[in-house]
Scaffold this motif. Structure first.
Motif, PDB file in Angstrom:
ATOM      1  N   LEU A 166       4.879  -3.328  -2.844  1.00  0.00           N
ATOM      2  CA  LEU A 166       5.591  -3.224  -0.964  1.00  0.00           C
ATOM      3  C   LEU A 166       4.918  -3.476   0.258  1.00  0.00           C
ATOM      4  CD1 LEU A 166       7.871  -0.022  -1.465  1.00  0.00           C
ATOM      5  CD2 LEU A 166       8.401  -2.200  -1.691  1.00  0.00           C
ATOM      6  N   PRO A 167       4.325  -3.551   1.372  1.00  0.00           N
ATOM      7  CA  PRO A 167       3.956  -3.884   2.227  1.00  0.00           C
ATOM      8  C   PRO A 167       2.302  -1.957   2.822  1.00  0.00           C
ATOM      9  CG  PRO A 167       5.582  -4.973   3.576  1.00  0.00           C
ATOM     10  CD  PRO A 167       6.193  -3.735   1.584  1.00  0.00           C
ATOM     11  N   THR A 168       1.364  -2.699   2.349  1.00  0.00           N
ATOM     12  CA  THR A 168       0.696  -1.636   3.042  1.00  0.00           C
ATOM     13  C   THR A 168       0.937  -1.096   4.275  1.00  0.00           C
ATOM     14  OG1 THR A 168      -1.593  -2.718   2.190  1.00  0.00           O
ATOM     15  CG2 THR A 168      -1.293  -0.624   3.344  1.00  0.00           C
ATOM     16  N   PRO A 169       1.438   1.132   3.785  1.00  0.00           N
ATOM     17  CA  PRO A 169       1.399   1.742   5.419  1.00  0.00           C
ATOM     18  C   PRO A 169       0.343   1.409   6.322  1.00  0.00           C
ATOM     19  CG  PRO A 169       1.205   2.728   3.076  1.00  0.00           C
ATOM     20  CD  PRO A 169       0.671   1.581   2.646  1.00  0.00           C
ATOM     21  N   GLN A 170       1.223   1.881   6.926  1.00  0.00           N
ATOM     22  CA  GLN A 170       0.246   1.383   8.615  1.00  0.00           C
ATOM     23  C   GLN A 170      -0.013   3.031   9.012  1.00  0.00           C
ATOM     24  OE1 GLN A 170       1.545   0.043  12.796  1.00  0.00           O
ATOM     25  NE2 GLN A 170       2.052  -2.041  11.245  1.00  0.00           N
ATOM     26  N   THR A 193       6.554   4.590   1.657  1.00  0.00           N
ATOM     27  CA  THR A 193       5.450   4.260   1.733  1.00  0.00           C
ATOM     28  C   THR A 193       4.298   5.232   2.993  1.00  0.00           C
ATOM     29  OG1 THR A 193       5.276   2.745   3.096  1.00  0.00           O
ATOM     30  CG2 THR A 193       5.094   1.803   1.020  1.00  0.00           C
ATOM     31  N   GLY A 194       5.352   6.023   3.652  1.00  0.00           N
ATOM     32  CA  GLY A 194       4.662   7.062   4.054  1.00  0.00           C
ATOM     33  C   GLY A 194       3.944   8.164   3.358  1.00  0.00           C
ATOM     34  N   PHE A 195       4.073   9.091   4.963  1.00  0.00           N
ATOM     35  CA  PHE A 195       3.113  10.480   4.577  1.00  0.00           C
ATOM     36  C   PHE A 195       4.366  11.244   3.978  1.00  0.00           C
ATOM     37  CE2 PHE A 195       1.000   9.377   8.243  1.00  0.00           C
ATOM     38  CZ  PHE A 195      -0.221   9.708   7.564  1.00  0.00           C
ATOM     39  N   GLY A 274      -5.595  16.478  -0.881  1.00  0.00           N
ATOM     40  CA  GLY A 274      -4.182  15.840  -1.105  1.00  0.00           C
ATOM     41  C   GLY A 274      -4.382  14.570  -0.711  1.00  0.00           C
ATOM     42  N   GLY A 275      -3.303  13.868  -0.398  1.00  0.00           N
ATOM     43  CA  GLY A 275      -3.327  12.410  -0.101  1.00  0.00           C
ATOM     44  C   GLY A 275      -1.775  12.170   1.060  1.00  0.00           C
ATOM     45  N   ASP A 276      -1.716  11.273   0.958  1.00  0.00           N
ATOM     46  CA  ASP A 276      -0.715  10.876   2.545  1.00  0.00           C
ATOM     47  C   ASP A 276       0.198  10.410   2.037  1.00  0.00           C
ATOM     48  OD1 ASP A 276      -2.883  10.651   3.994  1.00  0.00           O
ATOM     49  OD2 ASP A 276      -3.668   8.956   3.712  1.00  0.00           O
ATOM     50  N   GLY A 277       1.192  11.313   0.733  1.00  0.00           N
ATOM     51  CA  GLY A 277       2.190  11.070   0.451  1.00  0.00           C
ATOM     52  C   GLY A 277       2.813  10.655  -1.107  1.00  0.00           C
ATOM     53  N   ASN A 278       1.307   9.209  -1.206  1.00  0.00           N
ATOM     54  CA  ASN A 278       1.909   9.443  -2.531  1.00  0.00           C
ATOM     55  C   ASN A 278       0.364   8.464  -3.445  1.00  0.00           C
ATOM     56  OD1 ASN A 278       5.116   7.506  -2.926  1.00  0.00           O
ATOM     57  ND2 ASN A 278       3.885   7.136  -0.565  1.00  0.00           N
ATOM     58  N   THR A 279      -0.675   7.939  -4.138  1.00  0.00           N
ATOM     59  CA  THR A 279      -0.789   8.717  -5.271  1.00  0.00           C
ATOM     60  C   THR A 279      -0.989   6.970  -5.483  1.00  0.00           C
ATOM     61  OG1 THR A 279       0.526   8.810  -6.944  1.00  0.00           O
ATOM     62  CG2 THR A 279      -0.880  10.543  -5.992  1.00  0.00           C
ATOM     63  N   PRO A 280      -2.383   6.628  -6.254  1.00  0.00           N
ATOM     64  CA  PRO A 280      -2.807   4.817  -6.516  1.00  0.00           C
ATOM     65  C   PRO A 280      -1.798   5.121  -7.149  1.00  0.00           C
ATOM     66  CG  PRO A 280      -5.312   6.526  -5.467  1.00  0.00           C
ATOM     67  CD  PRO A 280      -3.680   7.087  -5.310  1.00  0.00           C
ATOM     68  N   SER A 281      -1.911   3.583  -7.940  1.00  0.00           N
ATOM     69  CA  SER A 281      -0.882   2.913  -9.266  1.00  0.00           C
ATOM     70  C   SER A 281      -1.500   2.396  -9.934  1.00  0.00           C
ATOM     71  CB  SER A 281       0.134   1.693  -8.445  1.00  0.00           C
ATOM     72  OG  SER A 281       1.052   2.624  -7.990  1.00  0.00           O
ATOM     73  N   ASP A 282      -2.935   2.968  -9.863  1.00  0.00           N
ATOM     74  CA  ASP A 282      -4.166   1.779 -10.851  1.00  0.00           C
ATOM     75  C   ASP A 282      -3.812   3.037 -12.479  1.00  0.00           C
ATOM     76  OD1 ASP A 282      -5.379   4.059  -9.926  1.00  0.00           O
ATOM     77  OD2 ASP A 282      -7.020   4.582 -11.153  1.00  0.00           O
ATOM     78  N   THR A 283      -3.745   3.750 -12.862  1.00  0.00           N
ATOM     79  CA  THR A 283      -3.446   4.269 -13.993  1.00  0.00           C
ATOM     80  C   THR A 283      -2.068   5.143 -13.565  1.00  0.00           C
ATOM     81  OG1 THR A 283      -4.603   6.223 -16.152  1.00  0.00           O
ATOM     82  CG2 THR A 283      -5.383   5.878 -13.634  1.00  0.00           C
ATOM     83  N   TRP A 284      -1.892   5.608 -14.904  1.00  0.00           N
ATOM     84  CA  TRP A 284      -0.163   7.159 -14.833  1.00  0.00           C
ATOM     85  C   TRP A 284      -0.633   8.328 -14.871  1.00  0.00           C
ATOM     86  CZ3 TRP A 284       4.877   6.507 -14.963  1.00  0.00           C
ATOM     87  CH2 TRP A 284       5.592   4.567 -15.668  1.00  0.00           C
TER      88      TRP A 284
END
Length: 578
Positions: A166-170, A193-195, A274-284
């Protein structure tokens, strides 16, 4: 905790809470906790001088917003009758919820129009979640619970696969300008992809709908919510710690950190604050994190457990009746509910205040000013008009949309019938319900009393003459003239016992005299009675009902008329059994 499969019929309003206390005060108090928690979180600092989370961030970060979402689901259950919406009312309910969502989204866009220092205004995200929650009100309670569990467990896994594509969120507040020029990108950010990604926050709404369909006035259920929510929150945190520190999840996250697209400082901040709504997708292993706003299963179950526990605690406080604790709990509930009954108004005012030039206070003073102001204004509004201006406007628009759709979908014929049936004081139209006036029996006699000459059957025509009957050697004295319409006088004129009945030839002159003295209609009735039957209940056999008024010479055609009359009423006189 789920209710049995509920029918689609609307549920009557639940009974009032015991002790005369309003049932919704605990729910409004929970909204007040969420509102004051967000104000405190935004007004105070998130980290201290040492870089550790402050008490406000530890208590309210991620949990206040989740409590808002759960209570939003409870409110949806309340406005839809606390049951699955019936098929005939689905269009009206959908229009109501869509209007509410659009109104909340419009308020959020207006709040975000200024130069906001807070880039995570939740109102536009809530509007999207409310739109996506419309199909949930058509489902059974158990189905809604299953959907919520699937979103809480399978939603993060789906995001793990979708986010890299998906597109990178602003990660900025939405605006009308972006809605016009980049609607797809903005809607993608508001939903995924947002908060506040929709799968995670829709799971909170599912939990609220399930809770709102239960009987929240029961003390045992309130205790179950408190205990169950606390257990879920503790176990979510414990499982996260076990996976990260016991099974090497944290080491795997740091090992794949170069491929995550985050710096070391950003990775550390994500694991701490904490994060901005999601986490990275490099590892489970990122799905085992339990920090706020990461939308992982551990984060969602922990935040939802805290929200359920807070609601259960406030519901239990409404059942306290001891001498000291009872009034104290009432004061706390009323204070929190005064702010919670105007959450939309106070949240919008809070965002506008912290982005304006009026916020010249320090962090602590600014927090106190907003919290005290919200409580005092809420008490004044709750004691006078009852609700805030934005709440009243949104509710009015939503209810008007529901009534409009219901009126357009109603069939015209049932409406007319209902209007006539529900106004008993109005007389119905005469051609429909007025019964025709009964005709006088003289003008419309029964078929048995009509003139027998016109009704003689052709099978006995011409009649067979009978031999004349010899006159009675000892005739009875002629009785006084009587009316053919009075059954009592006809019964009094019957011959005495032991005397033979007068012959039919003697009754004929009387009938002819009565027919000549009365009108045509009355003559027909008298003739029928004299033939051996009384229309009004006189004797039907055994002789005429009235004696002759005077003797006169026999008419040559008298036998013909007598025979015809006698045969028109078989079994009605002497010698008629032929």
């Amino acid at each position: 905790m789920t209710a049995p499969d509920d029918p689609v019929a609307p549920t009557p309003p639940p009974a009032a809470a015991p002790r005369g206390r309003p049932r919704l005060i605990a729910v409004d108090a929970a909204r007040g906790v969420a509102l004051l928690g967000m104000i405190t979180l935004h007004a105070l600092y998130e980290a201290d001088a040492a870089g550790n989370p402050t008490w406000s961030a530890t208590v309210f970060s991620g949990r206040a917003a989740a409590l808002f979402a759960v209570l939003a689901g409870v409110g949806i259950a309340f406005v839809t009758g606390r049951r699955r919406v019936a098929a005939g009312d689905r269009a009206a309910v959908a229009a109501m919820m869509a209007t509410r969502a659009v109104a909340i989204g419009a308020v959020g866009f207006l709040v975000c129009a200024g130069d906001s220092v807070l880039k995570a205004v939740i109102l536009p995200y809530y509007a999207v979640v409310f739109l996506l929650a419309i199909p949930l009100v058509y489902l059974r309670t158990r189905t809604v619970a299953v959907v919520g569990l699937l979103l809480a467990t399978g939603g993060p896994a789906a995001d793990y696969f979708l986010l890299p594509r998906l597109p990178t969120p602003q990660l900025d507040n939405p605006s009308f300008d972006r809605l016009v020029h980049d609607p797809v990108g903005m809607l993608t950010e508001l939903t995924l992809t947002g908060f506040y990604p929709s799968p995670a926050w829709l799971a909170y709404v599912c939990a609220g709908i399930v809770l709102g369909r239960q009987d929240l006035t029961r003390r045992r259920f309130a205790a179950l919510l408190l205990a169950g929510g606390a257990v879920v929150a503790v176990w979510a945190n414990a499982i996260s710690k076990l996976l990260l520190y016991r099974f090497g999840g944290l080491a795997a996250i740091w090992k794949s950190q170069p491929d995550s697209g985050l710096s070391v400082a950003e990775t550390k901040e994500l694991l701490t604050f904490g994060g901005d709504g999601n986490t990275p997708s490099d590892t489970w292993w990122w799905l085992a994190v339990n920090t706020p706003h990461t939308s992982t299963p551990a984060d969602m179950f922990g935040a939802a457990g805290c929200a359920v526990a807070v609601l259960g605690l406030l519901l239990l406080a409404g059942h306290v009746t001891r001498r000291v604790l009872g009034p104290l709990c009432t004061v706390v509930l009323v204070t929190l509910a005064s702010a919670g009954s105007m959450t939309l108004t106070f949240y919008a005012a809070h965002i506008l205040f912290i982005n304006s030039d009026f916020d010249t206070y320090s962090a602590t003073n600014g927090c106190l000013v907003q919290v005290i102001g919200a409580v005092l204004i809420g008490l004044a509004v709750r004691g006078t008009v009852g609700r805030g201006p934005l709440e009243a406007a949104v509710s009015a628009l939503a209810n008007r949309a529901r009534r409009w759709v219901s009126a357009r979908g109603a069939a015209p014929a049932p409406v007319v019938v209902t209007a006539v049936a529900t106004v008993p004081s109005q007389a119905p139209p005469a051609p429909i319900s007025a019964a025709p006036a009964p005709r006088p029996p003289v003008l419309e006699p029964p078929p048995a009393a009509r003139a027998p000459v016109l009704e003689a059957p052709p099978a006995v025509w011409p009649p067979i003459p009978e031999p004349p009957v010899a006159p009675d050697p000892d005739p009875a004295p002629a009785p006084a003239p009587a009316s053919a319409s009075a059954p009592e006088e006809s019964a009094a004129a019957e011959p005495a016992a032991g005397k033979p009945a007068p012959a039919a030839s003697e009754a004929a002159p009387a009938a002819s005299a009565a027919a000549s003295a009365a009108p045509a209609g009355q003559a027909a009735v008298s003739s029928g009675a004299g033939a051996g039957g009384s229309v009004s209940g006189g004797p039907a056999a055994g002789g005429p009902g009235q004696g002759p008024a005077a003797r006169r010479p026999r008419d040559p055609d008298e036998g013909r008329r007598r025979i015809v009359r006698r045969r028109a009423r078989p079994g009605a006189g002497p010698g008629s059994g032929r």
